[in-house]
Write an enzyme that holds these catalytic residues in place. Sequence first.
Site, PDB file in Angstrom:
ATOM      1  N   GLU A  18       5.098  14.085  -4.482  1.00  0.00           N
ATOM      2  CA  GLU A  18       5.695  13.108  -5.421  1.00  0.00           C
ATOM      3  C   GLU A  18       4.360  13.541  -6.185  1.00  0.00           C
ATOM      4  OE1 GLU A  18       5.239   9.205  -2.966  1.00  0.00           O
ATOM      5  OE2 GLU A  18       3.823  10.472  -1.890  1.00  0.00           O
ATOM      6  N   SER A 154       6.882   6.246  -1.541  1.00  0.00           N
ATOM      7  CA  SER A 154       7.814   7.193  -1.578  1.00  0.00           C
ATOM      8  C   SER A 154       9.409   6.875  -1.863  1.00  0.00           C
ATOM      9  CB  SER A 154       8.327   8.394  -3.054  1.00  0.00           C
ATOM     10  OG  SER A 154       6.746   8.084  -3.923  1.00  0.00           O
ATOM     11  N   TYR A 224      13.289   6.011  -8.408  1.00  0.00           N
ATOM     12  CA  TYR A 224      12.460   7.105  -9.691  1.00  0.00           C
ATOM     13  C   TYR A 224      14.307   6.985 -10.756  1.00  0.00           C
ATOM     14  CZ  TYR A 224       8.589   6.805  -6.895  1.00  0.00           C
ATOM     15  OH  TYR A 224       6.984   6.538  -6.334  1.00  0.00           O
ATOM     16  N   ARG A 263      -0.865  -2.204  -3.370  1.00  0.00           N
ATOM     17  CA  ARG A 263       0.352  -2.932  -3.020  1.00  0.00           C
ATOM     18  C   ARG A 263       0.609  -2.903  -1.644  1.00  0.00           C
ATOM     19  NH1 ARG A 263       4.364   1.238  -4.548  1.00  0.00           N
ATOM     20  NH2 ARG A 263       5.008   0.773  -1.956  1.00  0.00           N
ATOM     21  N   ASP A 265       4.540  -3.750   0.862  1.00  0.00           N
ATOM     22  CA  ASP A 265       5.479  -3.573   1.110  1.00  0.00           C
ATOM     23  C   ASP A 265       5.752  -4.533   1.976  1.00  0.00           C
ATOM     24  OD1 ASP A 265       5.397  -2.529  -1.257  1.00  0.00           O
ATOM     25  OD2 ASP A 265       5.674  -0.525   0.284  1.00  0.00           O
ATOM     26  N   GLU A 278       4.332  -2.103   5.146  1.00  0.00           N
ATOM     27  CA  GLU A 278       3.116  -1.064   4.686  1.00  0.00           C
ATOM     28  C   GLU A 278       2.384  -1.793   3.309  1.00  0.00           C
ATOM     29  OE1 GLU A 278       4.905   2.482   2.808  1.00  0.00           O
ATOM     30  OE2 GLU A 278       6.306   2.385   4.404  1.00  0.00           O
ATOM     31  N   ASN A 280       0.322   0.491   0.198  1.00  0.00           N
ATOM     32  CA  ASN A 280      -0.729   1.878  -0.523  1.00  0.00           C
ATOM     33  C   ASN A 280      -1.482   1.095  -1.390  1.00  0.00           C
ATOM     34  OD1 ASN A 280       0.103   3.111  -2.636  1.00  0.00           O
ATOM     35  ND2 ASN A 280       2.046   4.023  -1.852  1.00  0.00           N
ATOM     36  N   GLY A 284       2.506   3.485  -7.520  1.00  0.00           N
ATOM     37  CA  GLY A 284       2.784   4.212  -8.638  1.00  0.00           C
ATOM     38  C   GLY A 284       2.647   3.286  -9.857  1.00  0.00           C
TER      39      GLY A 284
END
Length: 320
Positions: A18, A154, A224, A263, A265, A278, A280, A284
Site C-alpha cells: 500500500e 485496502s 482507489y 475507521r 467497516d 474489521e 482500521n 486512508g
Amino acid sequence: MGTTDLRVLVLAGGLSYERDVSLKSGRRVIDALRGAGIDAQQRDADVALLPALRSDPPDAVVIALHGATGEDGSLRGVLDLFDVPYVGCDALASRLAWDKPSAKAVLREAGIPTPDWVALPHDRFSELGAVAVLERIASRLQLPLMVKPAQGGSGLGAAVVRDESALPAAMVGCFAYDSTALVERYVTGMDVAVTVIDLGDGPQALPAVEIVPRNGVYDYAARYTAGLTTWHTPARLDAPAAAAVAAAAVAAHNALGLRDLSRVDLIVDESGAPQVLEVNVAPGMTETSLLPMAIQAAGLDFGKVLAAMVARAAGRAALS
C-alpha cells in the site's frame, strides 16, 4: 504551546503493498495540517528515521503508513522507545486490531456482532489436506463466503466466493498476501464505513459512508480507481439503523482499546442490523478515502480535526 507552535512529522510511504496509497495519504495530511497553520514535514519510515528522531524529535507524529508498517504496532512501539508522541492508538491496541481473527474474537467476546469465521494458516491448510478443509468450511459456514488476508488492508487478496469450486483459487490469491487466510460468512447487505474520532470529549461516530462498488466487491481497484465506486454520505439508512451502526462502531473502537481515530467497516444486513467486519487504526486519507468524506459530512474541517488530534498527542507526552 499552541497548535501553530507544534512541529509535526508525517510518516508516509513504507514498503508494504500500500506504499502508493500511503504517499497520497501523507500528502493530503501535510496539506491539511499546513492549511491549519502547523509546521508539518513528511518522512518515510526508513533507515534515516531513527537518527532524525534522536537528533531533532518532533512534537508529534501522524502515521499515514498503511499495511504492516503503520498498523501492526511495531512502529508505534519504536516511537514509544524514543518518547515521541503520535496520533492514534498505542502499540498493543494496534497489534490487536491489525490481526483480524484476534480482533473479531475480542468483538465477539464483547457482544459486538461479527460474521462467523475461521482462520487458516497456510501450513495447516496444506498439512490437513486442502480439499477436506475447504469442503468442511463450505459446509459449516455456508456459501457465499468472504476470503481475505488475516492481516492487511485496502482489499488486497480479498474475494467473495459464491460457488464452492471458486474457493481454492480464492485461497491461493489470499495466501499471496498473507500466510493466514480469514474465511468468514458473507453477509448480504449495505457496506458502510464509520469513522470514530475523539477530540477530547470521548469517541464519537461521524456520519456513516455507504459504499457501492460497481462490480459488487470493494477491492483495491474499487477503492482507489476513480469511477469504480459510488459513495453516499451519509449512508442511506433510516434513523434506527444509523443509530445502531454508530453505536456498534463506537463499541468496537472501545472494545479494542483504540484512541483518537479509527475507521470501522460494517455490513448492515437486510433487517437493518449491523455486523462489524474489521477496524482500521490508520485509515486512508486520499481523495477517495472514507475518513475525509465522513469529516466533511459532519461539517468539520479536516485540517482542524488533525490539528486537534496532534495537540492531544503532544499533550499526552507532556503529562507522561
